[in-house]
Scaffold this active site. Structure first.
Site, mmCIF file in Angstrom:
data_model
loop_
_atom_site.group_PDB
_atom_site.id
_atom_site.type_symbol
_atom_site.label_atom_id
_atom_site.label_comp_id
_atom_site.label_asym_id
_atom_site.label_seq_id
_atom_site.Cartn_x
_atom_site.Cartn_y
_atom_site.Cartn_z
ATOM 1 N N HIS A 175 0.846 -1.181 0.000
ATOM 2 C CA HIS A 175 0.000 0.000 0.000
ATOM 3 C C HIS A 175 0.888 1.239 0.000
ATOM 4 O O HIS A 175 1.951 1.230 0.618
ATOM 5 C CB HIS A 175 -0.914 0.004 1.243
ATOM 6 N N ASP A 223 -7.989 -5.279 0.137
ATOM 7 C CA ASP A 223 -8.502 -6.105 -0.962
ATOM 8 C C ASP A 223 -8.147 -7.577 -0.840
ATOM 9 O O ASP A 223 -8.692 -8.401 -1.574
ATOM 10 C CB ASP A 223 -7.968 -5.582 -2.300
#
Ligand code: CMC
Length: 449
Positions: free
Chosen positions: A315, A373
């Site tokens: 991320h 996700d």
């Protein structure tokens, strides 16, 4: 070169130009939390210099009081409230109210807000016709971009956002209609009749009802599944100045209407590096196929020459476990248990992949952890959504964040049109070439081979 005194953060930075001997002071602004920022608004005016920051890795594009992320420590807060508290103690519409208005609602505020949202759940009947213009195999995100953009052609009474009432109606309409739009995109793709919203159902249940019910049968769904859907929306509600939110703000900065801005946000979300990652995770797990193949894919992910990345890992901001991912993992357990699918092969594969990656030096050194996700696709697949709907579900949850950020920007007295500058690396001025003298190195030669 910047002078920096750790102990005196309020002391401005000083830029010194060795060539001209001139210096320039850069004020430092403190936020409530997180890193201070250098205020470079006068930099170009006073020095003739731009800053260079592709991907905005070190640039604060706005000030905001909606969401705070501490990526190093894996913290996410909306309006000061920890995401774990919101996911376990609030429902999605409460979180919507919080993001839009700055505080959790009183019971009366909540009742009124729920009522307002439920009065806007239907779509203009003529808008329903728009769906029929799409091919049946259209990706539902393509339909979302089109239909949400088209809302501005149907709701003229909420596009003048200089009027606070119109502004609020636009916000309410978007939050209320987005599940209907998403569910209809699904129904269209499977060739089933559209199901109209039922306002006695909760936000999440109504969405599941519009998606999965058929006129020929009674619709019943377990409260645990409804809760998981609601929590999914909470976990996606907002995430600071990510690509799609920045897109919404940039589009809105020109004065574009809110429906067009949210359509722009949906387009940005679609990409696999952003909202499309949950779809990509399932494709990746299916491709890996079994636990024995994990090392091959870990090796591919670590190979700089190979474009393959472990989807659902890493991320831009979190250099720790994404706090949403831990709630999502817990939710995946609950949903699969409820559906008697705890032995789901993709879930077992994901658990093993996570374990192996978290113990691998490459992932440890680069601080790559599962993101939101990684487990969300497993939940959605278990609930019966096709992978092409995953990003639509992200968009439904994120609409409140986009519209709250858009509203904050519109109401900010220093709102300016977004207009980044560039480092130009093209030709200098050159003489115009007549066609007869142009080189015959046409780029179309290879295109038309
Ligand atoms: N698998 C393998 N290597 C990775 C991965 C990954 N998933 N993510 C980052 N890296 C490597 C990357 O190659 C780079 O290596 P090097 O330093 O040798 O060049 C290093 O880690 C730093 O990565 P980066 O590309 O500079 O990080 P970024 O902040 O630009 O990208 C990201 C963040 C999310 C785009 C990236 O981690 C990625 O592509 N992840 C997979 C896609 C994904 O899961 N996206 C969902 C993001 S969360 C949902 C959302 O909030 O939208």
């Amino acid at each position: 070169m910047a002078d920096y005194d750790d102990n005196k953060i309020d002391t401005p930075f000083t830029l010194f130009n060795n060539e001209t001997g001139k210096s320039f002071e850069i004020p430092v602004i403190k936020g409530t939390d997180g890193p201070d920022v250098l205020d470079i608004r006068k930099l170009y005016q006073d020095t003739g210099l731009f800053t260079y920051d592709p991907g905005f890795t070190s640039t604060a594009s706005c000030d905001s009081s909606i969401t705070y992320i501490d990526g190093k420590n894996g913290i996410l807060r909306h309006r000061g409230y920890d995401i774990n508290d919101l996911a376990s103690k609030s429902d999605f519409l409460e979180v919507c109210y919080l993001l839009l208005h700055g505080d959790l609602p009183s019971s009366e505020d909540k009742r009124k807000f729920n009522e307002v949202i439920s009065t806007h759940t239907m779509l203009h009947e003529q808008l329903v016709n728009l769906y029929r213009g799409f091919r049946r195999d259209a990706h539902p995100m393509a339909i979302m971009v089109g239909v949400v953009g088209a809302l501005s052609a149907f709701y003229h009474d909420s596009t003048d956002f200089s009027d606070i009432n119109q502004r609020m109606i636009a916000c309410h309409r978007l939050i209320a209609k987005i599940p209907t739009i998403g569910a209809m995109a699904y129904k269209y793709s499977v060739g089933q009749p559209f199901v109209y919203p039922k306002n006695n159902l909760s936000y999440a249940e109504n969405f599941l009802y519009m998606t999965f019910s058929v006129p020929t049968e009674n619709f019943e769904i377990s409260p645990k599944i409804v809760k998981a859907m609601d929590r999914f929306f909470i976990l996606h509600a907002d995430h600071e100045q990510n690509a799609s939110t920045s897109t919404v703000r940039l589009a809105g900065s020109s004065g574009a209407n809110p429906f067009a801005c949210i359509a722009a946000g949906i387009a940005s979300l679609w990409g696999p590096a952003h909202g499309g990652a949950n779809e990509a995770v399932i494709k990746m797990l299916e491709e890996i196929g079994s636990v024995e193949n994990i090392p091959i894919y870990i090796k591919k992910a670590k190979d700089n020459e190979d474009p393959f990345r472990l989807m659902g890992f890493g991320h831009r901001v979190y250099k720790n476990y994404d706090p949403r991912a831990s709630v999502m993992k817990e939710s995946a357990h609950e949903v699969l248990k409820e559906l008697n699918k705890l032995d789901d092969p993709l879930f077992q594969l994901a658990l093993e992949l996570e374990k192996i990656a978290l113990n691998d030096n490459y992932f440890i050194e680069k601080k790559l952890f599962p993101n939101v996700d990684f487990y969300s696709g497993i939940i959605l697949k278990a609930l019966g959504f096709p992978t092409s709907m995953f990003t639509v579900l992200f968009a439904i949850g994120r609409t409140v964040g986009w519209i709250s950020q858009w509203k904050e920007m519109i109401e900010d007295p220093i709102n300016k049109i977004g207009r980044p500058r560039q480092l130009y690396k093209g030709h200098n001025s050159r003489e115009y070439q007549l066609e007869s003298t142009r080189e015959k190195k046409s780029i179309f030669k290879w295109l038309w081979k």
